[in-house]
Each structure stands twice: as C-alpha cells, then as structure tokens.
Design an enzyme around this catalytic site. Structure first.
Site, PDB file in Angstrom:
ATOM      1  N   SER A 245      -4.278  50.118 -11.685  1.00 54.79           N
ATOM      2  CA  SER A 245      -4.111  48.674 -11.840  1.00 54.79           C
ATOM      3  C   SER A 245      -3.932  48.312 -13.318  1.00 54.79           C
ATOM      4  O   SER A 245      -3.020  48.804 -13.962  1.00 54.79           O
ATOM      5  CB  SER A 245      -5.291  47.946 -11.200  1.00 54.79           C
ATOM      6  N   ASP A 477       0.968  46.382  -1.755  1.00 51.87           N
ATOM      7  CA  ASP A 477      -0.174  46.212  -2.661  1.00 51.87           C
ATOM      8  C   ASP A 477      -0.344  44.727  -2.964  1.00 51.87           C
ATOM      9  O   ASP A 477       0.589  44.071  -3.417  1.00 51.87           O
ATOM     10  CB  ASP A 477       0.086  46.981  -3.955  1.00 51.87           C
ATOM     11  N   HIS A 505      -4.523  48.404  -2.253  1.00 49.14           N
ATOM     12  CA  HIS A 505      -4.314  48.434  -3.697  1.00 49.14           C
ATOM     13  C   HIS A 505      -4.494  49.838  -4.235  1.00 49.14           C
ATOM     14  O   HIS A 505      -5.552  50.443  -4.067  1.00 49.14           O
ATOM     15  CB  HIS A 505      -5.309  47.481  -4.354  1.00 49.14           C
TER      16      HIS A 505
END
Length: 536
Positions: A245, A477, A505
C-alpha cells in the site's frame, strides 16, 4: 470517516476482533495502512500523469556530512518478543541541515533461520503512512512470511520517523480522538458543516502544538533516505524490500532516489505517485465502491444478509445500507461501550469500510449489520471501527491517524482549499460511490488546515538504471485501485507488473499460490514474473 488501507496482518486483526466481540475479548492492535493523500490540482487521468516531472536521483556519493550516520554500528538487544532483536539508529532530522539535530528510529530484525546461504536483509513496510513496521514484523512478517524466504533473509523493519516507536507524532488524546472519530462527515446543514470544519482545525492545531519539532520533517523522501542509512549499517550493498500500500510509495521513492542501490523490490498494492490527491481520493472512492459491489453481489446470495430481502439486487443492497446510515445519523444505537459511545453514522460507516479489505470478513460484517439492524446492538460495527482506528479497550489510540495526516499533508498540498470546493466536488464523489462518496469527499479536508506547508508534489518515478522491480496490483482492490499499479509499472523503467484478479487489498500472502510463488521466486532467485503475468 478517515480512509484507511489495511495490510494482511491488520485485516486478520479485524477479523479476530469481530469474532471476539461475541465473547467480550478485547481486540488486538497491529499495523494499519492509510491512504488519504493530500494534494491539490485538477483531477488527471493515468495518461495525464505522465506529463509530470520525474523524481530526480540523488548523487551516488554519500555527502561527507552524512558519513557518520552511514557508519553507525547497531547495538542489537532482546526486545520482549522471542526470536527478535531490536536496536536504535539515528538519522538527521533535516537532511538539508544534518547538523541541526537527529531523529531516533526503532529497528527490529529476526535473523535468517537457514538452511541455505543467507541472501542479506529483507526490509518490510506495511504502509500507512502511520503503520508500525516493527509491529508488523514481530506479529506477522517475521513469522508469517514463507519459510523459504525467512530461511535466507534477515527479516528487518524500521518504524518510519514520526511513527509508533520512532519519535511518534502526537495530536489528540484518547477522549479527543473519540470525539473526532464520531464527527459527522456527511453534514446535513450549515451547523454540522461548521462542526466538521472545526474538528479538522482542532486536529491540525493539536498536531502543531504537540509535535512542533517533527512536523516539518516526516516526509516520505526523508523516510526513504533513512532506509538507505539502514541498508548501509546492515551491511547490504543493495536494498531488498517488500512494501504494501503506502509502502509501495515509500519503496518507489527509494528507487527514484537511489536507483543504483535497488536490489529486489516488491511493491504490493501500488500507489500512483504522479496523481494529485483530489484524483487519488476520487479513485479510491471508486475503489471502495467496486469492493462494496462485490460484497453486495455476495450478499444477495446469502440467507443471513440483513441488507437484502429475497430477490433483492446488489444496487438495492447499497440503497438499504445508505438508509441504515441515515437512521443512525438521527438515532445512534447503544454499543455496550464502557465510555458511553453509541454507534452513529460515522462509526458505522468506518466499520463497514474496515470489512471491505478482505472478502473473508464479509460473513462477520453481515453478522455485525444484522445485530445492529435487527437487534439494535451496535457493538460489532463499533469493534470494527475501533480496530480500524487502532483504539484499544482502555480508550487509547495508537498514533496511526496522527502520523498518517502528518506525512500525507507534508508530502503534497491539500486536496481542497475550502469547504465550498468540497461541495462543488460532491457530485463526482457520489457518482464514484453512491454509498461512500459523500463522506470520502468531506474527509478530503484533512490537510486543508494543516499548520505546516507541504514540501512535496505529485511526480513520476522512473528509477532509471534500477534492477527489475515487481509491482503487484489486485483488480478489485478497494484502497489502492488497480489502475494505480498499472500506472506505476509504466513509470518505473524496470518494472514488471504482476496482476491478481480478485478481491481485497494487496495480494502477497493472501492465499494465491500463483502470486506467492511468483514473488518468492523473485526474492529467492532474482527472477521477476513474466511480462503480463496474471494470477487468480
């Protein structure tokens, strides 16, 4: 509602938290990831982002003023978690003035277990900004990464400056954070809009008052430069790294600054560094809608889904959830909270958002919604919201939200300058997500009243001359939409894009043998995935 993107470890924590709500066991708190970038400018598409300037590499030679930092020798010691060692490293508070003071950063490692030749150090970062990399290492990566990887690498993490154990940024205390997280982010009238703006101002002012020394020095560029010092003091000629991320932005920034020191980099759940925050926030809003539609399609097939009567469509699921939120806005539910908090619209929305990161949590979300909608008990959704914000059973918050805002608001200018700009943008956000759009649009005001000026701007990262870098994107996602991974892979000159066709995710370690074997082969043998490789 403030947008949070959760790592695999954090998603597992949320799942455990909801299960434990049935028996009253308190929740645990692991590393979280946030993506709520703050930058100005008109929305641009992925193609338009290529017109932005590229991040320039730093000179190869280490400046003499930084030599003492690169020559540090870490003093490893036990740190309360069996098998792990901890140390402290120093970095200049301000790289432009190395003699103006230091920042002390917490480092942890778990040495390679063998068998096989040691390959060096593998640095991990779960993202954020604001997630504790040390906590992530000790509670997941150092024990949950594939055994073959842990056998050959020393697993290492450093909490970035301003985060967790590394001189954490401080803003609001526990009761103040309770009030902040309950503030209505879908204001119905002028009074509620004033209250929301006041909450953002109070948060920013508290950060400025309690973290004045650090607030100008927690940028992603600074954190990337800290990682290069760590690489050197660990004795590695090149950096091997897995970032998730926001950790992909941190890793890509490192590659842009030090392309000749790139070893094997995995950027999982990629961000697009060339987009301004208004576009980042709008794309992310659409990403949450995509995830919610997957949940809704599953919901109508389940007999226990409280949002879908027999024959209901996925669109009706969204309408029913919005209606539920509106009822909570007017009449919050009791949630069994010892501090007297009730489940209102803001906390309920956060609880639903928290469950969008992993499809295996959908069953628990249905149960929490059923308890709230049918029994008037908001405890399940409140526990999800607390896990999302890293609030413990004693009402204490980790510095997750404070560090997140501090880094994001320094990296890029604010998405909106005034509430009136948010109002004008509402139609585009609500089009992107009828369920979450309004709240996410107003959440974009986070950086508007920040007490220090930003130092960064959107820019492409090319990292010319770097070794192959693996960029991983998941097609549905919610927090780092797939187009961002495509864009980053096109910016990085040596990138290989690995696509996971699925929900949730990030992709590494989430159950896809195809994804895991491709990344393991890269980390262990230096072999990047084939061009265009897709997994499901």
């Amino acid at each position: 509602m403030r947008v949070v993107a959760h790592s695999y470890a954090r998603r597992m924590d949320i799942r455990r938290s909801l299960r434990r709500s049935r028996t009253g066991v308190t929740l645990l708190s692991l590393a979280a990831l946030l993506v709520c970038g703050c930058s100005a400018g008109k929305p641009t598409g992925t193609a338009g982002s290529t017109a932005r300037a590229a991040l320039a590499a730093l000179p190869r030679a280490t400046p003499s003023a930084l030599a003492p930092y690169y020559a540090q020798k870490p003093s490893w010691r036990g740190c309360g978690v069996p098998g792990f060692e901890c140390a402290t490293m120093k970095a200049p508070l301000d790289y432009a003035e190395p003699g103006a003071g230091d920042v002390r950063l917490a480092v942890a490692r778990k040495q390679a277990t063998g068998p096989g030749k040691r390959l060096g150090s593998l640095l991990v970062n779960p993202g954020g900004p604001g997630g504790s990399a040390v906590g992530y290492l000790q509670q997941y990566a150092g024990i949950g990464y594939p055994a073959a990887v842990r056998a050959r690498y020393d697993m290492v993490a450093v909490d970035p400056r301003g985060v967790a154990r590394s001189e954490p940024v401080e803003c609001l205390d526990g009761p103040e954070m309770d009030a902040y997280t309950q503030t209505d982010t879908t204001p119905d009238d002028q009074r509620e809009r004033v209250e929301l703006v006041g909450a953002y101002k109070k948060f920013a002012e508290a950060c400025g008052a309690r973290s004045a020394r650090l607030l100008r020095h927690v940028s992603t560029v600074g954190a990337a430069r800290d990682m290069d010092i760590l690489r050197a003091i660990l004795g590695d000629g090149k950096l091997t790294y897995v970032g998730a991320s926001y950790g992909t932005f941190l890793g890509a920034t490192y590659a842009g600054l030090f392309p000749n020191r790139v070893g094997r980099l995995v950027l999982d759940g990629a961000m697009d560094p060339a987009l301004p925050a208004r576009r980042l926030n709008l794309d992310q809003t659409a990403g949450f809608e995509t995830a919610f539609r997957s949940f809704a399609k599953d919901c109508v097939r389940q007999p226990d889904c409280p949002l879908a009567a027999k024959g209901a469509t996925p669109a009706k699921v969204g309408e029913n959830l919005k209606a539920f939120f509106r009822r909570l806005d007017a009449h919050p539910l009791p949630a069994g909270d010892p501090d007297g908090r009730r489940l209102g619209e803001a906390l309920a929305t956060t609880g639903v958002i928290a469950a969008m990161y992993d499809e295996s949590t959908w069953e628990q979300l249905r149960e929490a919604l059923a308890s709230a909608m049918k029994e008037g008990d908001g405890a399940g959704l409140l526990i999800l919201s607390d896990a999302y914000y890293e609030r413990d059973a004693e009402g204490r918050y980790a510095n997750l939200m404070a560090a997140n805002a501090a880094v994001n608001c320094l990296d890029l200018p604010a998405a909106f300058s005034t509430p009136e700009q948010v109002e004008k943008a509402l139609p585009s956000f609500e089009k992107a997500s009828p369920v979450f759009g309004e709240g996410l649009a107003w959440a974009s005001l986070t950086c508007t009243y920040w007490p220090v000026a930003p130092t960064g701007e959107p820019q492409r990262i090319e990292a010319r001359g770097a070794a192959p870098i693996v960029v991983v994107g998941t097609t549905r996602d919610p927090a780092t939409p797939y187009p961002w991974a495509v864009s980053l892979s096109r910016q990085l000159t040596s990138a290989r894009l690995l696509t996971y066709q699925g929900d949730g995710h990030t992709a590494y370690g989430r159950g896809s043998a195809c994804v895991d074997s491709a990344i393991n082969a890269y980390l262990l043998h230096g072999t990047p995935p084939a061009k265009g490789k897709r997994c499901s």
